[in-house]
Design a protein around this motif. Sequence first.
Motif, mmCIF file in Angstrom:
data_model
loop_
_atom_site.group_PDB
_atom_site.id
_atom_site.type_symbol
_atom_site.label_atom_id
_atom_site.label_comp_id
_atom_site.label_asym_id
_atom_site.label_seq_id
_atom_site.Cartn_x
_atom_site.Cartn_y
_atom_site.Cartn_z
ATOM 1 N N ASN A 181 -6.448 -3.759 10.984
ATOM 2 C CA ASN A 181 -7.594 -4.547 10.513
ATOM 3 C C ASN A 181 -7.939 -4.263 9.051
ATOM 4 O OD1 ASN A 181 -7.966 -5.742 13.059
ATOM 5 N ND2 ASN A 181 -9.102 -3.949 13.776
ATOM 6 N N LYS A 182 -7.534 -3.094 8.546
ATOM 7 C CA LYS A 182 -7.846 -2.729 7.164
ATOM 8 C C LYS A 182 -6.762 -3.184 6.177
ATOM 9 C CE LYS A 182 -10.623 1.354 8.359
ATOM 10 N NZ LYS A 182 -10.762 2.815 8.204
ATOM 11 N N LEU A 183 -5.704 -3.779 6.674
ATOM 12 C CA LEU A 183 -4.588 -4.186 5.818
ATOM 13 C C LEU A 183 -4.784 -5.605 5.297
ATOM 14 C CD1 LEU A 183 -1.538 -2.857 7.888
ATOM 15 C CD2 LEU A 183 -2.650 -1.746 5.945
ATOM 16 N N SER A 184 -4.270 -5.858 4.108
ATOM 17 C CA SER A 184 -4.254 -7.217 3.575
ATOM 18 C C SER A 184 -3.199 -8.039 4.327
ATOM 19 C CB SER A 184 -3.911 -7.192 2.083
ATOM 20 O OG SER A 184 -2.579 -6.733 1.904
ATOM 21 N N SER A 226 0.825 -1.213 0.000
ATOM 22 C CA SER A 226 0.000 0.000 0.000
ATOM 23 C C SER A 226 0.862 1.268 0.000
ATOM 24 C CB SER A 226 -0.907 0.002 1.236
ATOM 25 O OG SER A 226 -0.138 0.220 2.407
ATOM 26 N N ASP A 269 -4.296 1.358 11.090
ATOM 27 C CA ASP A 269 -5.385 0.448 11.423
ATOM 28 C C ASP A 269 -5.081 -0.906 10.771
ATOM 29 O OD1 ASP A 269 -7.667 -0.915 11.957
ATOM 30 O OD2 ASP A 269 -9.049 0.603 11.187
ATOM 31 N N ASP A 300 0.248 -6.838 3.401
ATOM 32 C CA ASP A 300 0.547 -5.531 4.010
ATOM 33 C C ASP A 300 0.836 -5.668 5.504
ATOM 34 O OD1 ASP A 300 0.432 -4.092 1.716
ATOM 35 O OD2 ASP A 300 -1.577 -3.291 2.015
ATOM 36 N N LYS A 301 0.106 -6.542 6.184
ATOM 37 C CA LYS A 301 0.362 -6.764 7.615
ATOM 38 C C LYS A 301 1.787 -7.281 7.824
ATOM 39 C CE LYS A 301 -4.382 -7.767 9.086
ATOM 40 N NZ LYS A 301 -5.312 -8.817 9.573
#
Length: 592
Positions: A52-55, A24, A50, A58-59
């Motif tokens: 929780n909004k990451l793939s 991202s 945040d 991305d995490k």
Amino acid sequence: MAGRFYIYLFLLLLSCQYSSAQYSKQLLLAEDYFDKNMHYTALDMLEKMDVNKLSKADKAFRSYLLASGYTYVGHEDKAFEYYLKAKAQYKEADSIDKAMDINIDIAYLISAQDYNKNNYIKYIEEYQQYVTKQKDTIKIAKGYCNMAVWMLDNKENERSRDYYLKALKFAEEKNNIDLLARIYHNVAVVYNERLQKPDSALYYLKKDREIVNSSGTVDDLCSNYINVASSYHHKQDYDKAIEYLHLAESLPIQKYTLRTKQYIYEFLAGNYQMKGDIKNAYKYLVLNKQFADSLKSEEQNIAINDIQTKYKTKEKELENQLLRSDNETNRILIYTFTGLLAASLVIGFLVFKNAKRKEKILKQEKLIEQQKLEKALKEYELQSIDLMLEGQEKERQRIANDLHDNLGSMLATLKLNFENLKIRKNELREEENRLYQKTDELIEEAYQKVRRMAHAKNAGVFASEGLIPTLKKLAEKISIPGKLLIEVNAFGFDERLENKMEIAIFRMVQELSTNIIKHSGATEASVQLTNHDDNINIIIEDNGVGMDTNIIGKADGMGLDSIKKKTEQLGGTFTIDSKKGKGTTIIIDLPI
């Protein structure tokens, strides 16, 4: 000294570098901040994301960037935690290659510590096993290089050289110029500093220089010259060593300038001293000291120089005013000048003192971070042991269930069928009757054995009997009449303990009893357990040959280190009192 410095620099250059095009924009921006040395800005941005909004990808990349960032700012314990998290997240995202690459980052992080150095070999081995299966030639070579560094850390110099030479074959096969240069350089360092074979070192340094001259950097060339000088120093050709050190000194290097210059001057002083040229030896020793001081107080010097510049500017202004003013004005300006001078000196002193205080605080923070990393490593190791024990308990219970439900049922059915045959025994001859009787006895014995094994659930602690009866049965079974007598005495065990605690105590006593049989040569042993309501005290004594207590924690082969770690995990203490020829006493205290 030079060899050590550049070998660790090499390991750093082998750390993971990922293509970040797939991630991202926010993560790419944080990565850009790291590239611009805006470490705290990048860390703050990453921590506030945040998650929780990451793939999944991305995490994983976020955790990897956080680990790298905390490494930059000296928080090694947090870096270690995020590297482990990134590794797990890349596996979850099916990016196994990247998960395995992180092993090298973890190995580099641990190897840079003063303690825990032996802990990083498992990460290199895991990386090496994976890339070998993948048949990735370059990564295999890099893995061998990291194994070589570990061997050098543990003073296994010949094995270190052999791993570098293995890596060299793979790098030559792919003609990877950059990797070849690094391997030539580092294998030369091993020959120079550890194997005392300067001619071999010069051979590989020549190969390194050929690559550096065509595609390397000025810093690489400086490194080569320093190590060539080291080779001639070992050959006692001090003139040649000095010649190459002056060549290194003349290069406009870009990285680690102060540290490298400091080392060059130190080495020059040493070579001049060996020549008997005391004047030049003293000259370069002074330069070495100056650069060492510069390295330690570069920030405070900048501040003081800034004050001096302001002071000189103000002084010049005051001089011009003095020339144009009358006597009364002159006196005012002199007072002003004196005040500014005094203020400048006070500020300079305070800046210097503050810099010293910051240096002390940084050292203390570094020690605290190192202790945190040690704690994180220890907790991770204890969790691994706990998971292993839990897996063993589940496997034992599964086997017991299989014996009871499958094999036990089959034997019971077989016995019933055989009983039907016995009904017809009057129709059989006497010899056949005896054969049936013997077969019946064997089936009954096999059935009872399987039944006993199936009931030995809960890791050897019989659910209906509890810890103390089970331990007494264990002592009775392993005692050998006329050779070894083991007694179990228990006090205060009126009620059952938590099942997990009973299993842990049983396993400890079982392992220690096995050690008595295998290693102690004892004829008598006792196990005493006392329940004090808030803690349990276990004392195991034997009259055997004793042991050297220094072996604990050094792969003793007796399981003592695992028992000690399990005791510590339960919040208890583990003590050994033993002398050669005077038996052994082991005391375990566990909180309830």
